[in-house]
Design a protein around this motif. Structure first.
Motif: not given
Length: 64
Positions: A16-20, A25-26
């Motif tokens: 979840e941290a990677l997705v967030l 970043s986007n």
């Protein structure tokens, strides 16, 4: 069982941290692009206004 549960929670949190982080970043990239485009439009628009003013003043003889 407790170790497996703790590992599962840690793994899910990391995912979840990677997705967030990717979403953040986007958003930052989109913000930069929007800001850069807006600044460019402002500068170009301002330059056109000043050029038109210069042309007008030169044509009226007010700059001499």
């Amino acid at each position: 069982f407790l170790l497996v549960t703790a590992y599962g929670i840690s793994y899910n949190a990391s995912e979840e941290a990677l997705v967030l982080n990717k979403q953040i970043s986007n958003i930052k990239v989109e913000h930069y692009q929007c800001t850069n485009r807006t600044e460019n439009n402002y500068v170009l628009g301002t330059a056109q206004v000043f050029q038109a003013l210069d042309d007008c003043l030169e044509g009226s003889g007010l700059l001499y």
